[in-house]
Design a protein around this motif. Sequence first.
Motif, short mmCIF file in Angstrom:
data_model
loop_
_atom_site.label_atom_id
_atom_site.label_comp_id
_atom_site.label_asym_id
_atom_site.label_seq_id
_atom_site.Cartn_x
_atom_site.Cartn_y
_atom_site.Cartn_z
N HIS A 250 0.98 -5.83 18.06
CA HIS A 250 1.53 -7.18 19.33
C HIS A 250 -0.08 -7.47 19.40
O HIS A 250 0.25 -8.81 19.57
N ASP A 251 -0.76 -6.96 19.05
CA ASP A 251 -2.94 -7.24 19.12
C ASP A 251 -3.05 -7.51 17.99
O ASP A 251 -3.72 -8.10 18.71
N GLY A 252 -2.30 -7.88 17.45
CA GLY A 252 -3.21 -8.42 15.91
C GLY A 252 -3.26 -7.20 15.14
O GLY A 252 -3.75 -8.29 13.68
N ARG A 253 -3.45 -6.50 15.19
CA ARG A 253 -4.41 -5.31 14.13
C ARG A 253 -2.84 -6.07 12.74
O ARG A 253 -1.54 -6.04 13.12
N ILE A 254 -3.06 -5.54 11.81
CA ILE A 254 -2.53 -5.18 10.37
C ILE A 254 -2.75 -4.20 10.34
O ILE A 254 -4.06 -3.42 9.89
N VAL A 255 -1.60 -2.71 9.88
CA VAL A 255 -1.66 -1.48 9.49
C VAL A 255 -1.63 -1.28 8.32
O VAL A 255 -0.36 -1.67 8.04
N GLN A 256 -1.77 -0.94 7.16
CA GLN A 256 -0.89 -0.52 5.87
C GLN A 256 -0.88 1.02 5.93
O GLN A 256 -1.10 1.68 6.49
N LEU A 257 -0.01 0.89 5.49
CA LEU A 257 0.45 2.67 5.28
C LEU A 257 -0.50 3.46 3.93
O LEU A 257 -0.11 2.65 3.42
N SER A 258 -1.04 4.43 4.88
CA SER A 258 -2.02 4.43 4.03
C SER A 258 -1.32 6.08 2.86
O SER A 258 -0.23 6.64 3.20
N GLY A 259 -1.72 5.49 2.01
CA GLY A 259 -1.53 7.11 1.02
C GLY A 259 -0.31 7.40 0.08
O GLY A 259 -0.11 7.70 -0.88
N ILE A 260 0.68 5.46 -0.13
CA ILE A 260 2.37 5.72 -0.75
C ILE A 260 1.69 4.23 -0.94
O ILE A 260 0.87 2.85 -1.05
N ASP A 261 2.57 3.86 -2.58
CA ASP A 261 2.65 2.93 -3.49
C ASP A 261 4.27 2.43 -3.71
O ASP A 261 4.65 3.41 -3.41
N ILE A 262 4.65 1.43 -3.94
CA ILE A 262 5.97 0.88 -3.78
C ILE A 262 5.42 0.14 -4.91
O ILE A 262 5.14 -0.48 -5.47
N PRO A 263 6.35 0.58 -5.67
CA PRO A 263 6.18 0.23 -7.93
C PRO A 263 6.30 -1.24 -8.00
O PRO A 263 5.92 -1.27 -8.81
N ASP A 264 7.83 -1.39 -7.16
CA ASP A 264 7.52 -3.02 -7.87
C ASP A 264 7.63 -4.11 -6.74
O ASP A 264 8.02 -5.01 -6.66
N LEU A 265 6.73 -3.61 -5.99
CA LEU A 265 5.91 -5.08 -4.93
C LEU A 265 5.36 -5.57 -4.91
O LEU A 265 3.70 -5.25 -6.16
N THR A 266 4.88 -6.69 -5.34
CA THR A 266 4.34 -7.32 -6.22
C THR A 266 3.62 -8.59 -4.72
O THR A 266 4.12 -8.50 -4.39
N PRO A 267 3.09 -9.31 -4.93
CA PRO A 267 2.29 -10.89 -4.38
C PRO A 267 3.03 -11.87 -4.67
O PRO A 267 3.39 -12.26 -3.68
N TYR A 268 4.27 -11.31 -5.93
CA TYR A 268 4.29 -12.94 -5.82
C TYR A 268 6.12 -12.48 -5.99
O TYR A 268 6.83 -13.30 -6.10
N ASP A 269 6.55 -11.72 -6.13
CA ASP A 269 8.19 -10.75 -6.40
C ASP A 269 7.82 -9.81 -5.84
O ASP A 269 7.12 -9.19 -5.94
N THR A 270 9.36 -9.15 -5.11
CA THR A 270 9.29 -7.59 -4.43
C THR A 270 10.79 -7.22 -4.96
O THR A 270 11.54 -7.88 -5.74
N GLY A 271 10.85 -6.65 -6.03
CA GLY A 271 11.84 -5.89 -6.63
C GLY A 271 12.66 -5.19 -5.46
O GLY A 271 12.26 -5.14 -4.71
N GLU A 272 13.89 -4.72 -6.44
CA GLU A 272 15.38 -3.77 -5.85
C GLU A 272 14.89 -2.34 -4.29
O GLU A 272 14.72 -2.68 -3.81
N ILE A 273 13.29 -1.55 -5.06
CA ILE A 273 13.23 -0.40 -4.39
C ILE A 273 12.42 -1.22 -3.18
O ILE A 273 12.58 -0.98 -2.22
#
Length: 199
Positions: free
Chosen positions: A58-81
Amino acid sequence: MRITLKLLVLLICIFSASAGAQEDKKNPPPPGADYTALQMTGLGQIDQIIDPLRLRLHDGRIVQLSGIDIPDLTPYDTGEIGMAALEQLKQTLTGKHIRLYQSKNSSNGRRNRMGYQLAQVEERNNGLWIQGMLLTGGLARVRPSSLNTAMVSQMTALEQEARSEQRGLWANPQYAVLTPETAAQGMNDWAIVEGTIHA
């Protein structure tokens, strides 16, 4: 007749208990975490789940979940996982308050080059560890940076459990763990390779 009914009820109870145990194995209870290697640096309330790895507060900060990876997450498309992880985050965190746990070194490992907060995230009310939830369900894999290694052993244990149970992405041969003999299959991509290092 009473004996038959009692036997039927007993069989139903045994079947229900067995089915429940199987369901618990497929969907284990959400994990907590030991954050003693990190520092609790603040609280926040979720305003938006941007994607499976980023939360806007709510205060505008963006939090990145540290230490993990989503293998089918891309800037253009997101897969099933990625879509499954996104949906779970929305169900779990929309409008909720969280705690942020970050590196004890305030000058390293707390922000990425985009200025996002790098943190292990805990839902404040029930103590749910968000990275642990995704790893347990096979909706993420461990990918720490050199500046954020404090939780690696805990995360790896959850990943290995999800792999052995073939949950989520680990049921897909595309994300299979490679050996030195099959490592070439992971060329031009990020993959897990297991082997023995000889001195």
